[in-house]
Design a protein around this motif. Sequence first.
Motif, PDB file in Angstrom:
ATOM      1  N   GLY A   1    -117.901 -13.963 -24.468  1.00 45.18           N
ATOM      2  CA  GLY A   1    -118.743 -14.200 -23.273  1.00 45.18           C
ATOM      3  C   GLY A   1    -118.202 -13.204 -21.977  1.00 45.18           C
ATOM      4  N   LEU A   2    -118.601 -13.529 -20.956  1.00 50.18           N
ATOM      5  CA  LEU A   2    -118.309 -12.407 -19.740  1.00 50.18           C
ATOM      6  C   LEU A   2    -117.195 -13.259 -18.987  1.00 50.18           C
ATOM      7  CD1 LEU A   2    -118.751 -10.521 -17.751  1.00 50.18           C
ATOM      8  CD2 LEU A   2    -120.646 -11.757 -16.880  1.00 50.18           C
ATOM      9  N   VAL A   3    -116.027 -12.724 -18.794  1.00 53.86           N
ATOM     10  CA  VAL A   3    -114.990 -13.339 -17.996  1.00 53.86           C
ATOM     11  C   VAL A   3    -114.370 -12.218 -17.188  1.00 53.86           C
ATOM     12  CG1 VAL A   3    -114.229 -14.981 -19.700  1.00 53.86           C
ATOM     13  CG2 VAL A   3    -113.233 -12.529 -19.870  1.00 53.86           C
ATOM     14  N   HIS A   4    -113.766 -12.841 -15.955  1.00 47.88           N
ATOM     15  CA  HIS A   4    -112.849 -11.919 -15.319  1.00 47.88           C
ATOM     16  C   HIS A   4    -111.678 -11.386 -15.814  1.00 47.88           C
ATOM     17  CE1 HIS A   4    -115.610 -12.812 -11.905  1.00 47.88           C
ATOM     18  NE2 HIS A   4    -115.315 -14.169 -12.218  1.00 47.88           N
ATOM     19  N   PRO A   5    -111.169 -10.185 -15.382  1.00 50.92           N
ATOM     20  CA  PRO A   5    -109.788  -9.607 -15.928  1.00 50.92           C
ATOM     21  C   PRO A   5    -108.541 -10.708 -15.608  1.00 50.92           C
ATOM     22  CG  PRO A   5    -110.873  -8.130 -14.502  1.00 50.92           C
ATOM     23  CD  PRO A   5    -111.487  -9.470 -14.205  1.00 50.92           C
ATOM     24  N   GLY A   6    -107.674 -10.847 -16.475  1.00 51.57           N
ATOM     25  CA  GLY A   6    -106.921 -12.019 -16.673  1.00 51.57           C
ATOM     26  C   GLY A   6    -107.067 -13.053 -17.051  1.00 51.57           C
TER      27      GLY A   6
ATOM     28  N   LYS B   1    -108.327  -7.523 -20.047  1.00 50.65           N
ATOM     29  CA  LYS B   1    -108.659  -6.145 -19.098  1.00 50.65           C
ATOM     30  C   LYS B   1    -109.992  -5.681 -19.411  1.00 50.65           C
ATOM     31  CE  LYS B   1    -103.788  -5.206 -20.272  1.00 50.65           C
ATOM     32  NZ  LYS B   1    -103.151  -5.759 -18.732  1.00 50.65           N
ATOM     33  N   PRO B   2    -110.796  -5.036 -18.376  1.00 49.86           N
ATOM     34  CA  PRO B   2    -111.914  -4.519 -18.623  1.00 49.86           C
ATOM     35  C   PRO B   2    -112.109  -3.750 -19.970  1.00 49.86           C
ATOM     36  CG  PRO B   2    -111.115  -4.247 -16.466  1.00 49.86           C
ATOM     37  CD  PRO B   2    -110.049  -4.824 -17.017  1.00 49.86           C
ATOM     38  N   GLU B   3    -110.778  -2.794 -20.200  1.00 48.61           N
ATOM     39  CA  GLU B   3    -110.941  -1.935 -21.452  1.00 48.61           C
ATOM     40  C   GLU B   3    -111.081  -2.871 -22.715  1.00 48.61           C
ATOM     41  OE1 GLU B   3    -108.675  -1.964 -19.022  1.00 48.61           O
ATOM     42  OE2 GLU B   3    -106.617  -1.681 -19.715  1.00 48.61           O
ATOM     43  N   ASP B   4    -110.843  -4.058 -22.673  1.00 42.93           N
ATOM     44  CA  ASP B   4    -111.059  -4.954 -23.922  1.00 42.93           C
ATOM     45  C   ASP B   4    -112.684  -5.465 -24.141  1.00 42.93           C
ATOM     46  OD1 ASP B   4    -108.114  -6.844 -22.843  1.00 42.93           O
ATOM     47  OD2 ASP B   4    -108.270  -5.434 -24.530  1.00 42.93           O
ATOM     48  N   THR B   5    -113.342  -4.892 -23.228  1.00 41.15           N
ATOM     49  CA  THR B   5    -114.985  -5.045 -23.230  1.00 41.15           C
ATOM     50  C   THR B   5    -115.301  -4.350 -24.487  1.00 41.15           C
ATOM     51  OG1 THR B   5    -115.211  -5.355 -20.904  1.00 41.15           O
ATOM     52  CG2 THR B   5    -117.085  -4.457 -22.414  1.00 41.15           C
ATOM     53  N   GLY B   6    -116.285  -5.037 -25.340  1.00 40.34           N
ATOM     54  CA  GLY B   6    -116.749  -4.454 -26.535  1.00 40.34           C
ATOM     55  C   GLY B   6    -117.591  -5.691 -27.496  1.00 40.34           C
TER      56      GLY B   6
ATOM     57  N   TRP C   1    -118.710  -7.428 -43.133  1.00 41.74           N
ATOM     58  CA  TRP C   1    -118.664  -7.338 -41.607  1.00 41.74           C
ATOM     59  C   TRP C   1    -119.600  -8.601 -41.266  1.00 41.74           C
ATOM     60  CZ3 TRP C   1    -116.312  -3.811 -38.362  1.00 41.74           C
ATOM     61  CH2 TRP C   1    -115.455  -2.891 -38.944  1.00 41.74           C
ATOM     62  N   GLY C   2    -119.092  -8.976 -40.100  1.00 36.61           N
ATOM     63  CA  GLY C   2    -120.001 -10.174 -39.401  1.00 36.61           C
ATOM     64  C   GLY C   2    -121.158  -9.109 -38.388  1.00 36.61           C
ATOM     65  N   GLN C   3    -121.756  -9.932 -37.761  1.00 39.39           N
ATOM     66  CA  GLN C   3    -122.684  -9.450 -36.933  1.00 39.39           C
ATOM     67  C   GLN C   3    -122.219  -9.046 -35.547  1.00 39.39           C
ATOM     68  OE1 GLN C   3    -125.838  -8.911 -37.734  1.00 39.39           O
ATOM     69  NE2 GLN C   3    -124.997  -9.064 -39.756  1.00 39.39           N
ATOM     70  N   GLY C   4    -121.144  -9.640 -35.120  1.00 38.53           N
ATOM     71  CA  GLY C   4    -120.464  -9.387 -33.784  1.00 38.53           C
ATOM     72  C   GLY C   4    -120.607 -10.338 -32.837  1.00 38.53           C
ATOM     73  N   THR C   5    -119.730 -10.365 -31.999  1.00 38.83           N
ATOM     74  CA  THR C   5    -120.065 -11.211 -30.744  1.00 38.83           C
ATOM     75  C   THR C   5    -119.547 -10.600 -29.338  1.00 38.83           C
ATOM     76  OG1 THR C   5    -119.207 -13.412 -29.590  1.00 38.83           O
ATOM     77  CG2 THR C   5    -117.581 -12.364 -30.769  1.00 38.83           C
ATOM     78  N   GLN C   6    -120.134 -10.601 -28.451  1.00 40.89           N
ATOM     79  CA  GLN C   6    -119.997  -9.756 -27.280  1.00 40.89           C
ATOM     80  C   GLN C   6    -118.659 -10.347 -26.337  1.00 40.89           C
ATOM     81  OE1 GLN C   6    -121.404  -6.638 -26.138  1.00 40.89           O
ATOM     82  NE2 GLN C   6    -119.815  -6.737 -24.601  1.00 40.89           N
ATOM     83  N   VAL C   7    -117.756  -9.483 -25.903  1.00 42.49           N
ATOM     84  CA  VAL C   7    -116.945  -9.724 -24.786  1.00 42.49           C
ATOM     85  C   VAL C   7    -116.936  -8.921 -24.012  1.00 42.49           C
ATOM     86  CG1 VAL C   7    -114.382  -9.896 -24.489  1.00 42.49           C
ATOM     87  CG2 VAL C   7    -115.268 -10.840 -26.871  1.00 42.49           C
ATOM     88  N   SER C   8    -117.273  -9.354 -22.417  1.00 45.44           N
ATOM     89  CA  SER C   8    -117.343  -8.496 -21.549  1.00 45.44           C
ATOM     90  C   SER C   8    -116.140  -9.117 -20.624  1.00 45.44           C
ATOM     91  CB  SER C   8    -118.742  -8.702 -20.796  1.00 45.44           C
ATOM     92  OG  SER C   8    -119.690  -8.271 -21.735  1.00 45.44           O
ATOM     93  N   VAL C   9    -115.706  -8.082 -19.799  1.00 45.20           N
ATOM     94  CA  VAL C   9    -114.419  -8.328 -18.825  1.00 45.20           C
ATOM     95  C   VAL C   9    -114.664  -7.464 -17.640  1.00 45.20           C
ATOM     96  CG1 VAL C   9    -111.823  -8.453 -18.429  1.00 45.20           C
ATOM     97  CG2 VAL C   9    -112.831  -8.804 -20.830  1.00 45.20           C
ATOM     98  N   SER C  10    -115.182  -8.117 -16.725  1.00 49.85           N
ATOM     99  CA  SER C  10    -115.346  -7.665 -15.475  1.00 49.85           C
ATOM    100  C   SER C  10    -115.029  -8.224 -14.270  1.00 49.85           C
ATOM    101  CB  SER C  10    -116.881  -7.237 -15.431  1.00 49.85           C
ATOM    102  OG  SER C  10    -117.563  -6.536 -14.360  1.00 49.85           O
ATOM    103  N   SER C  11    -114.851  -7.631 -13.064  1.00 50.12           N
ATOM    104  CA  SER C  11    -114.868  -8.446 -11.902  1.00 50.12           C
ATOM    105  C   SER C  11    -116.038  -8.329 -11.157  1.00 50.12           C
ATOM    106  CB  SER C  11    -113.635  -7.788 -11.241  1.00 50.12           C
ATOM    107  OG  SER C  11    -113.958  -6.337 -10.845  1.00 50.12           O
TER     108      SER C  11
END
Length: 126
Positions: free
Chosen positions: A10-15, A87-92, A116-126
Amino acid sequence: QVQLVESGGGLVHPGSSLRLSCAASGFTLDLYAIGWFRQAPGKEREGVSCIVMSTGSTLYTDPVKGRFTISRDNAKNLVYLEMEDLKPEDTGIYYCTADLLYSDYCNLVVSGMDYWGQGTQVSVSS
């Protein structure tokens, strides 16, 4: 038929925190290590963490040590990746992998994973 299905991104804020799940089926889990890899935009795929399904032995890449925790539920054929203080650098895109083991330890070598699985998106952004 081997299947690895990721969920929980999912999309989350830093921290913030997220928990990823990997549902595995179609193979004998006790013979494998399950891993988590990620790929950020424009970067190479990298290993994050892995767990030996028979013993629970774990491995983490340095940037996530102390923030991420991998765990397993053998009865449910599930592996989790608890991610804290994101952290934002965890995005991928985060991928679940299965690696048939010939030793007591798992590894994070991209080319060594069997499934391998198909993947899941992780987005870390303020």
